[in-house]
Design a protein around this motif. Sequence first.
Motif, PDB file in Angstrom:
ATOM      1  N   GLU A 168       0.838  -1.197   0.000  1.00 11.16           N
ATOM      2  CA  GLU A 168       0.000   0.000   0.000  1.00 11.16           C
ATOM      3  C   GLU A 168       0.880   1.257   0.000  1.00 11.16           C
ATOM      4  OE1 GLU A 168      -3.396  -0.237   0.281  1.00 11.16           O
ATOM      5  OE2 GLU A 168      -4.042   1.752   0.913  1.00 11.16           O
ATOM      6  N   GLN A 169       1.947   1.194   0.802  1.00 17.64           N
ATOM      7  CA  GLN A 169       2.849   2.343   0.862  1.00 17.64           C
ATOM      8  C   GLN A 169       3.677   2.429  -0.426  1.00 17.64           C
ATOM      9  OE1 GLN A 169       2.666   4.139   3.964  1.00 17.64           O
ATOM     10  NE2 GLN A 169       3.492   5.732   2.654  1.00 17.64           N
ATOM     11  N   LEU A 170       4.095   1.265  -0.922  1.00 15.46           N
ATOM     12  CA  LEU A 170       4.928   1.252  -2.126  1.00 15.46           C
ATOM     13  C   LEU A 170       4.190   1.827  -3.334  1.00 15.46           C
ATOM     14  CD1 LEU A 170       6.825  -2.151  -2.047  1.00 15.46           C
ATOM     15  CD2 LEU A 170       7.679   0.123  -1.510  1.00 15.46           C
ATOM     16  N   VAL A 171       2.923   1.451  -3.488  1.00 11.32           N
ATOM     17  CA  VAL A 171       2.227   1.900  -4.696  1.00 11.32           C
ATOM     18  C   VAL A 171       1.965   3.397  -4.686  1.00 11.32           C
ATOM     19  CG1 VAL A 171       1.116  -0.295  -5.224  1.00 11.32           C
ATOM     20  CG2 VAL A 171      -0.082   1.356  -3.823  1.00 11.32           C
ATOM     21  N   THR A 172       2.061   4.018  -3.519  1.00 12.54           N
ATOM     22  CA  THR A 172       1.845   5.467  -3.512  1.00 12.54           C
ATOM     23  C   THR A 172       3.156   6.234  -3.661  1.00 12.54           C
ATOM     24  OG1 THR A 172       1.881   5.423  -1.119  1.00 12.54           O
ATOM     25  CG2 THR A 172      -0.264   5.375  -2.167  1.00 12.54           C
ATOM     26  N   PRO A 174       6.599   6.963  -6.254  1.00 14.44           N
ATOM     27  CA  PRO A 174       6.747   7.002  -7.716  1.00 14.44           C
ATOM     28  C   PRO A 174       7.247   5.690  -8.319  1.00 14.44           C
ATOM     29  CG  PRO A 174       7.817   8.885  -6.672  1.00 14.44           C
ATOM     30  CD  PRO A 174       7.478   7.930  -5.592  1.00 14.44           C
ATOM     31  N   LEU A 175       7.416   4.675  -7.499  1.00 17.20           N
ATOM     32  CA  LEU A 175       7.914   3.378  -7.966  1.00 17.20           C
ATOM     33  C   LEU A 175       7.004   2.799  -9.046  1.00 17.20           C
ATOM     34  CD1 LEU A 175      10.125   1.297  -7.170  1.00 17.20           C
ATOM     35  CD2 LEU A 175       8.420   0.231  -5.721  1.00 17.20           C
TER      36      LEU A 175
END
Lengths: 375, 307
Positions: free
Chosen positions: A213-217, A219-220
């Motif tokens: 959830e944190q990763l998708v928010t 710029p990755l």
Amino acid sequence: MIHRLKALIKKEFVQMRRDRLTLAMMLLLPLVQLALFGFAINTDIKKVPTAVLDRSNSASSRELLQAFTNSDYYRIQHRVGRESEIVELLDRGEVKVGIVIPYDYEEKIISHQPTDVQVIVDATDPTTASSAMANSAGVAGFINGRLSQKGTRQSQLFEPTGAVSVKTRLWYNPDLQTSHYIVPGLIGVILTMTMMMITSMAIVKERETGTLEQLVTTPLRPVELMLGKIVPYIFVGYVQTTVALVVAILVFGVPIRGSLIGLYSVTFLYIVSYLGLGLLVSTIARSQQQAMQMSFFIFLPTILLSGFMFPRAGMPDLVQKISLIIPLTYFLELLRGVVLKGVGLGLLWRWILPLTGLMVGFFALATYRFRKSFE
Amino acid sequence: MSELCVDVRGLTRRFGDFVAVDNVDFEIRAGRIFGFLGPNGAGKSTTIRMLLGIVRPSEGQGRVLGYDILKESAQIRARVGYMAQKFSLYEDLTPSENLDFFAGLSGLEGAAWHKRRDLVVEMVKLGDYLTEMTGSLPGGVRQRLALAVTLLHEPELIFLDEPTGNVDPALRRYFWELIVQLSQAGKTVMVTSHYMDEVERCDKICFIHSGKLIGEGSPRELKSNTIKKELLSLSTSRRAEAMQVLKGIKGVENPFPAGTSIRFLFDGNRTELEELLKRERFSSEELEQARPNLEDVFIYLSKEGVA
């Protein structure tokens, strides 16, 4: 892109270092598996318990039995006086082979007449049975050869002599050492297991713990995340390959006849194939437990159908076709080609191309599914 | 246009037959604290996730910082900070490693990053915990770390999904101080909560209930203009008895005990009510007009439907 990838890879290595159990598994697994399977899976049968009924009890019969013993295949454990005793020993499973030499064995030999020696084999285990047959034929050939050298040309023991004789020559692994055959294949199996298990967890674990959830928010991008999951394990895969090769050479005496650079190059295709397959599983599975189960379902056919355990030549057409989408099928050919045959990669294109295709296919499919579920 | 940080129209999200968010419109002005209030499962998180492009809207459209939420989520994500409801950092990394990792993903490096990190760490008072394992930190510290990660790339707009959901009252107060601080520094904050008392500090509030927006305005506007009926309070020591009596009187709605009194909505003749109460030996001095708080407003709105 580069700084994001760098951050990801660094993070994976830190996590890998912290997870002592998994790290130990990844590094010890090759050693344990090689030791276990390399020694245990052995189809070179030796010293099979044997019972003998020697009715002739003559110099010639003793010479024959000596030939049996010398072959190292038979170990004469019982000498009996009646044929029924052989039957009993076979029934009880105390011996696997019974040899019966007739009363008139020596007379027949001396008078250049054919004679029959009976070899009874417990064929409940086909592997033992077929090698017992092959071995007794070998012993007979040896004795016949000895007799004809002595000038007793007429004698024929087990085989009628024909005009055509087949001479088999064994290449690449003339001693038929199973370990030479099994151990290179094991490198492929070990890589499959660790590569797929680890990456199949990769995405699903991030999802379960909420970190995705944190990763998708950030710029990755999805492809970057996938690469970040793969690159560290390519490294792990090569460490495993190296450990396994060292054990193969030092412990099992497997000869590396081809080029190591060639071997390491095709290993890349193989590692990335299974990492891609693992990621694909990871995008489908909803929990780490599901991911584990799914990789197990893939793992079994990989071992059984790829030709690692049983030769593909004996499989039905359909199964042979299925085995064509298993990367290990090609990798086995490549491994055995490079390690045992010493063939250059130039001759192995027919295995390299489909393996490359599978690698690209799995990775593309995983990326597609990954984008779909997270964009 | 530049004044509006968030502007959504008709935002709807269905999961199968379930409508999680139902035709929602709202806007957030730059520099304000926007409170998104509603019970658990009302659709707060789903709305934020649609703004970030994590969840695709079934219908509707919207802009965040001028970017289309349907097509430009990458641009949006680079400019906003998001703190998820569930703790979503790596428990097997230290806070310091977590910060470095997310900074790396945002392209923060070198001296600029170290300066920024010191600032953020100071702001959420994380200094003592930087090298411990995140998984073993107390909930409040983890929550502060999550806020630090949300803020490290200096977002203009910050989404905080239930930041005070599981923290003790002291930390809740501290969090709200930080939110006000951020707002004073010119940031726009959208914060969700189901605690009605803490959102008094918001500039604007939207109430959401079963996916629908049921009211919006500043806390003051909402409290003074929403309730169209009388809000009365009956102070009594015989509360259980009073509850029974009130439930039997026509025009009385939602009586509920609050401290030493019972609050209820009344739509009818006040004199008749006093008569009825007197018959049950409750004096008219005990009955008085109450000032609505946000909880009264929310309960009123969720019964009345869209205001």
